[in-house]
Design a protein around this motif. Structure first.
Motif, PDB file in Angstrom:
ATOM      1  N   VAL A 283       0.835  -1.199   0.000  1.00 33.51           N
ATOM      2  CA  VAL A 283       0.000   0.000   0.000  1.00 33.51           C
ATOM      3  C   VAL A 283       0.872   1.253   0.000  1.00 33.51           C
ATOM      4  O   VAL A 283       0.648   2.193  -0.771  1.00 33.51           O
ATOM      5  N   VAL A 284       1.865   1.268   0.876  1.00 32.53           N
ATOM      6  CA  VAL A 284       2.753   2.432   0.964  1.00 32.53           C
ATOM      7  C   VAL A 284       3.434   2.690  -0.376  1.00 32.53           C
ATOM      8  O   VAL A 284       3.549   3.839  -0.824  1.00 32.53           O
ATOM      9  N   LYS A 285       3.865   1.634  -1.028  1.00 34.97           N
ATOM     10  CA  LYS A 285       4.528   1.778  -2.331  1.00 34.97           C
ATOM     11  C   LYS A 285       3.613   2.475  -3.338  1.00 34.97           C
ATOM     12  O   LYS A 285       4.037   3.392  -4.058  1.00 34.97           O
ATOM     13  N   LEU A 286       2.352   2.063  -3.395  1.00 35.38           N
ATOM     14  CA  LEU A 286       1.405   2.663  -4.338  1.00 35.38           C
ATOM     15  C   LEU A 286       1.141   4.128  -4.009  1.00 35.38           C
ATOM     16  O   LEU A 286       1.058   4.976  -4.905  1.00 35.38           O
ATOM     17  N   GLY A 292       4.370  10.940  -3.452  1.00 39.43           N
ATOM     18  CA  GLY A 292       5.759  11.213  -3.109  1.00 39.43           C
ATOM     19  C   GLY A 292       6.156  10.536  -1.815  1.00 39.43           C
ATOM     20  O   GLY A 292       5.324  10.076  -1.040  1.00 39.43           O
ATOM     21  N   GLY A 293       7.450  10.487  -1.564  1.00 43.34           N
ATOM     22  CA  GLY A 293       7.989   9.785  -0.413  1.00 43.34           C
ATOM     23  C   GLY A 293       9.057   8.812  -0.877  1.00 43.34           C
ATOM     24  O   GLY A 293       9.485   8.834  -2.034  1.00 43.34           O
ATOM     25  N   GLU A 294       9.465   7.928   0.018  1.00 45.08           N
ATOM     26  CA  GLU A 294      10.536   6.989  -0.334  1.00 45.08           C
ATOM     27  C   GLU A 294      10.484   5.761   0.567  1.00 45.08           C
ATOM     28  O   GLU A 294      10.328   5.885   1.787  1.00 45.08           O
ATOM     29  N   PHE A 312       9.677   3.812   5.694  1.00 40.40           N
ATOM     30  CA  PHE A 312       9.503   4.712   4.557  1.00 40.40           C
ATOM     31  C   PHE A 312       9.440   6.153   5.036  1.00 40.40           C
ATOM     32  O   PHE A 312       9.236   6.429   6.226  1.00 40.40           O
ATOM     33  N   LEU A 313       9.626   7.070   4.091  1.00 41.02           N
ATOM     34  CA  LEU A 313       9.511   8.497   4.344  1.00 41.02           C
ATOM     35  C   LEU A 313       8.231   9.014   3.710  1.00 41.02           C
ATOM     36  O   LEU A 313       7.869   8.610   2.601  1.00 41.02           O
ATOM     37  N   ASP A 314       7.545   9.921   4.397  1.00 34.66           N
ATOM     38  CA  ASP A 314       6.368  10.552   3.812  1.00 34.66           C
ATOM     39  C   ASP A 314       6.820  11.660   2.853  1.00 34.66           C
ATOM     40  O   ASP A 314       8.025  11.900   2.689  1.00 34.66           O
ATOM     41  N   PRO A 315       5.916  12.354   2.172  1.00 28.24           N
ATOM     42  CA  PRO A 315       6.337  13.379   1.205  1.00 28.24           C
ATOM     43  C   PRO A 315       7.153  14.513   1.806  1.00 28.24           C
ATOM     44  O   PRO A 315       7.870  15.210   1.085  1.00 28.24           O
ATOM     45  N   ASP A 316       7.054  14.721   3.125  1.00 29.50           N
ATOM     46  CA  ASP A 316       7.842  15.763   3.786  1.00 29.50           C
ATOM     47  C   ASP A 316       9.143  15.234   4.375  1.00 29.50           C
ATOM     48  O   ASP A 316       9.901  15.996   4.979  1.00 29.50           O
TER      49      ASP A 316
END
Length: 335
Positions: A283-286, A292-294, A312-316
């Protein structure tokens, strides 16, 4: 997709996209209708099948049983921090461990057992006595029945008070702000007794709507409320999981016209429990592909132990770690 004059997409064709439950159902339902062009229909079918394949994993957060497990950050003197948190905030030391082969120690503190409470994980890296908190980290919040008394106790023990107790502007709730020995800001909020005094973690974001959408879709959080503060030029969003709308929440703050912050190297991450780290990782990947994120660690077990995680990293740029509930068993007993 914009249809060319030679390959029209009819309203009937577009409406077909809303009547499928799986790629197989979708393909079976696609029959040629007057006015449909074969090429346009194939292109739309490919787009719809891709959308359907993504939609199925995105349903997982709605079924998953999730909660905030702990918040991780770094301190320059672990024993000093433990003393401050237990004596000034009334927390209990839940467990402590030393990992000499990796040159760090950590301690878990909180107001109840880790199986049911969000707790603080403090990490000390050998030989590192200070960290840069950055401009993006906001504060932690603790609730108490008497802010005035807690502040007096903190002062008596040499703590730093940055806002004296008193009502919030335009309201009646009594709050205060204090700093711990490493400079982390704690907001103290006076409310009636609660079994979970650790109230929230506040992080600053550059695009509030994007951040809300990310935490809703990637982590299955619910937006409990938003607050617009035009006089102070900021907007906040309170997010979390059902049943935790008063405590153990994430507070996202957007300051007008500020789109970027420094992260420093002090605050580390949030840890969130999940029933299936692999489904959660998909889900996080999608969502990262969309917003955005990583991905910083693919789903899988940690070396040498059975705990399965993904990070993972969020868009910020704020980090989250998802841990599998089944393998997460803290080694302590609550008394």
């Amino acid at each position: 997709m914009t249809a060319s004059p030679h390959w029209p997409i009819t309203t009937t064709l577009a409406r077909d996209l809303h009547h499928f439950r799986s790629p197989r159902d979708l393909r079976a339902s696609f029959t040629m209708k007057p006015g449909d062009s074969p090429r346009a229909r194939c292109e739309l079918l490919e787009m719809a099948e891709s959308s359907t394949a993504n939609a199925e994993p995105l349903e997982w957060p709605k079924k998953d049983k999730r909660r905030l497990l702990h918040v991780v950050y770094r301190v320059g003197d672990l024993d000093r921090s433990i003393k401050f948190y237990t004596e000034c905030f009334g927390m209990k030391l839940l467990r402590k461990r030393d990992v000499p082969e990796e040159k760090y120690s950590n301690a878990f503190l909180g107001y109840g057992p880790e199986e049911s409470h969000c707790v603080m994980e403090l990490t000390y890296n050998y030989g590192v006595s200070s960290y840069d908190i950055g401009t993006g980290f906001g504060n932690f919040a603790i609730t108490t029945q008497d802010v005035y008394k807690m502040v007096e106790d903190i002062k008596a023990k040499g703590g730093t008070v940055t806002r004296e107790p008193g009502p919030v502007r335009g309201g009646t709730t009594v709050i205060a702000f204090v700093n711990d020995p490493d400079g982390y800001v704690f907001e103290l909020i006076q409310i009636s007794a609660t079994p979970k005094p650790l109230c929230h973690v506040m992080l600053k974001v550059g695009d509030l709507e994007r951040a809300i959408k990310f935490y809703e879709k990637a982590l299955g959080m619910k937006l409990f409320r938003k607050g617009e503060k035009p006089d102070d030029k900021y907007t906040l969003a309170i997010m979390g999981y059902p049943g935790e709308n008063e405590t153990n929440v994430l507070e996202l703050t957007y300051n007008y016209d500020v789109t970027e912050y420094t992260k420093g190297n002090a605050y580390a991450q949030l840890a969130i429990g999940t029933d299936d780290v692999y489904k959660s990782g998909e889900v996080v990947k999608l969502v990262i592909e969309e917003l955005g994120g990583e991905i910083t660690r693919q789903p899988g077990p940690l070396p040498g132990i059975n705990t399965k995680i993904t990070s993972f990293l969020d868009p910020d740029g704020w980090k989250t770690v998802s841990l599998c509930f089944m393998n997460f068993k803290p080694l302590y007993s609550w008394e």
